[in-house]
Design an enzyme around this catalytic site. Sequence first.
Site, PDB file in Angstrom:
ATOM      1  N   ASP A 176       7.665  -6.009  -9.482  1.00 32.93           N
ATOM      2  CA  ASP A 176       8.875  -6.825  -9.299  1.00 32.93           C
ATOM      3  C   ASP A 176      10.098  -6.089  -9.852  1.00 32.93           C
ATOM      4  O   ASP A 176      11.176  -6.095  -9.243  1.00 32.93           O
ATOM      5  CB  ASP A 176       8.697  -8.175 -10.009  1.00 32.93           C
ATOM      6  CG  ASP A 176       7.376  -8.815  -9.639  1.00 32.93           C
ATOM      7  OD1 ASP A 176       7.192  -9.163  -8.471  1.00 32.93           O
ATOM      8  OD2 ASP A 176       6.493  -8.928 -10.528  1.00 32.93           O
TER       9      ASP A 176
ATOM     10  N   VAL B 287      -3.703  -6.827 -12.831  1.00 36.54           N
ATOM     11  CA  VAL B 287      -2.959  -6.755 -11.568  1.00 36.54           C
ATOM     12  C   VAL B 287      -3.374  -7.914 -10.656  1.00 36.54           C
ATOM     13  O   VAL B 287      -2.560  -8.499  -9.955  1.00 36.54           O
ATOM     14  CB  VAL B 287      -3.218  -5.393 -10.878  1.00 36.54           C
ATOM     15  CG1 VAL B 287      -2.545  -5.335  -9.509  1.00 36.54           C
ATOM     16  CG2 VAL B 287      -2.730  -4.240 -11.761  1.00 36.54           C
TER      17      VAL B 287
ATOM     18  N   HIS C 232       4.618 -13.695 -12.572  1.00 36.94           N
ATOM     19  CA  HIS C 232       4.582 -12.895 -11.336  1.00 36.94           C
ATOM     20  C   HIS C 232       4.278 -13.853 -10.186  1.00 36.94           C
ATOM     21  O   HIS C 232       3.148 -13.988  -9.732  1.00 36.94           O
ATOM     22  CB  HIS C 232       3.514 -11.792 -11.419  1.00 36.94           C
ATOM     23  CG  HIS C 232       3.327 -11.102 -10.084  1.00 36.94           C
ATOM     24  ND1 HIS C 232       4.285 -10.315  -9.512  1.00 36.94           N
ATOM     25  CD2 HIS C 232       2.298 -11.127  -9.203  1.00 36.94           C
ATOM     26  CE1 HIS C 232       3.867  -9.865  -8.345  1.00 36.94           C
ATOM     27  NE2 HIS C 232       2.662 -10.354  -8.124  1.00 36.94           N
TER      28      HIS C 232
ATOM     29  N   GLN D  75      -8.005  -2.257  -1.603  1.00 40.39           N
ATOM     30  CA  GLN D  75      -6.799  -1.563  -1.123  1.00 40.39           C
ATOM     31  C   GLN D  75      -6.017  -0.896  -2.255  1.00 40.39           C
ATOM     32  O   GLN D  75      -5.629   0.262  -2.144  1.00 40.39           O
ATOM     33  CB  GLN D  75      -5.856  -2.575  -0.509  1.00 40.39           C
ATOM     34  CG  GLN D  75      -6.218  -3.109   0.815  1.00 40.39           C
ATOM     35  CD  GLN D  75      -4.931  -3.637   1.429  1.00 40.39           C
ATOM     36  OE1 GLN D  75      -4.226  -2.886   2.101  1.00 40.39           O
ATOM     37  NE2 GLN D  75      -4.608  -4.876   1.142  1.00 40.39           N
ATOM     38  N   ILE D  76      -5.751  -1.668  -3.315  1.00 42.63           N
ATOM     39  CA  ILE D  76      -4.976  -1.086  -4.429  1.00 42.63           C
ATOM     40  C   ILE D  76      -5.786   0.020  -5.077  1.00 42.63           C
ATOM     41  O   ILE D  76      -5.262   1.091  -5.394  1.00 42.63           O
ATOM     42  CB  ILE D  76      -4.577  -2.174  -5.455  1.00 42.63           C
ATOM     43  CG1 ILE D  76      -3.607  -3.157  -4.812  1.00 42.63           C
ATOM     44  CG2 ILE D  76      -3.952  -1.542  -6.696  1.00 42.63           C
ATOM     45  CD1 ILE D  76      -3.211  -4.328  -5.702  1.00 42.63           C
TER      46      ILE D  76
END
Length: 343
Positions: free
Chosen positions: A161, A131, A189, A17-18
């Site tokens: 964020d 990521v 994160h 997806q990313i």
Amino acid sequence: MSAPSPVTVTVTGAGGQIGYALLFRIASGAMLGPDTPVRLRLLEIPAGIRAAEGTALELQDCAFPALDSIDITTDVSAGFDGTNIALLVGARPRGPGMERGDLLQANGAIFAPQGAAINAGAADDVKVLVVGNPANTNAFIASAHAPDVPAERFTAMTRLDHNRALAQLALTLQIPVRSICNVTIWGNHSATQVPDITHGIVTDSSGVPRTLPEALAAVLGSPGAVEAWLDETFIPRVAKRGAEIIEVRGSSSAASAAAAAVDHMHDWVLGTGASWTSAARVSDGSYGVDPGLISSFPVRSNNQAWEIEQGLAVSPAVQARIDRSIRELRDERDMVRSLGMVR
Ligand code: NAD
Ligand code: LMR
């Protein structure tokens, strides 16, 4: 003036997806500027290779002037050979019944060989952004397997964020995001991250700056109301935004994550400008964070490394939150050590 040299950019998880949101922005020049030619390297596992091939067909069809070439591979060494920029997106998601240790182990099996391949074959100037979650500890694992690459070249993404924090502040103050600067995300994160507005500045349309706490007090009524809003609304909203997106969208953030990855690399390579941003990089011991942990800090780029902004006053309340997030990072580090994934 001679044209910039082509930059080799490796994206793992390119069929996901990313990847689908990220690759088009890289190829369009949004990350490195429209005049920098890009050689894309898509690294996938066999299950994702058809999706990556389909994405590559669409990339061709965009006829992006900056896109020199696209290579697709399942071979980790080939994926990082000569790479200048590595965006490590592909990761093992948490499955049903998986404990944190299982997740770390599954991801260690991905990020250890990727770190080793970067060590063996990437360009001398390689810059790495992780990521894939758990991003900080995946970056820690990859870096531990790349002893010849300076540790500060391995970073993890907290820019999403940071952007979420800016957006929530802008919505509350009813001003554009561009009017706000010097907000910080500290720590991991994860839900323990620490969005911090202490040093934030708001500049109005006539160019007059005010502190962010003052601007919020003017809207919310008093400094006490600001404290309550930070504790009860702002910090949990930003820290749990990833979960909120998953609940509402049915899958994890993709376009906003891709945009943040582009922002991170753009600013790392081309510079941060007047204000700082947030990124997770190896700690040098600043702000009480154990040296060696990959933690989010306020940072500025000098093109080589993200430099940690020094000398900021940190309130006891913010420091207590940072310490909690660092304990979580320490636990993850200790777990990957005990699983034998790093020394
Ligand atoms: P996705 O499942 O859609 O895609 C992941 C892709 O990675 C898949 O195509 C899969 O085949 C591939 N992959 C898995 N193992 C691989 C390996 N060893 N080498 C190369 N490719 C591999 O997931 P997504 O929505 O694109 O999200 C990717 C990761 O990013 C997840 O871990 C997610 O939690 C994380 N994420 C992080 C942030 C952040 O702010 N740091 C934000 C959003 C999502
Ligand atoms: C996000 O912040 O959107 C993601 O890290 C959430 C997730 O678990 O994929």
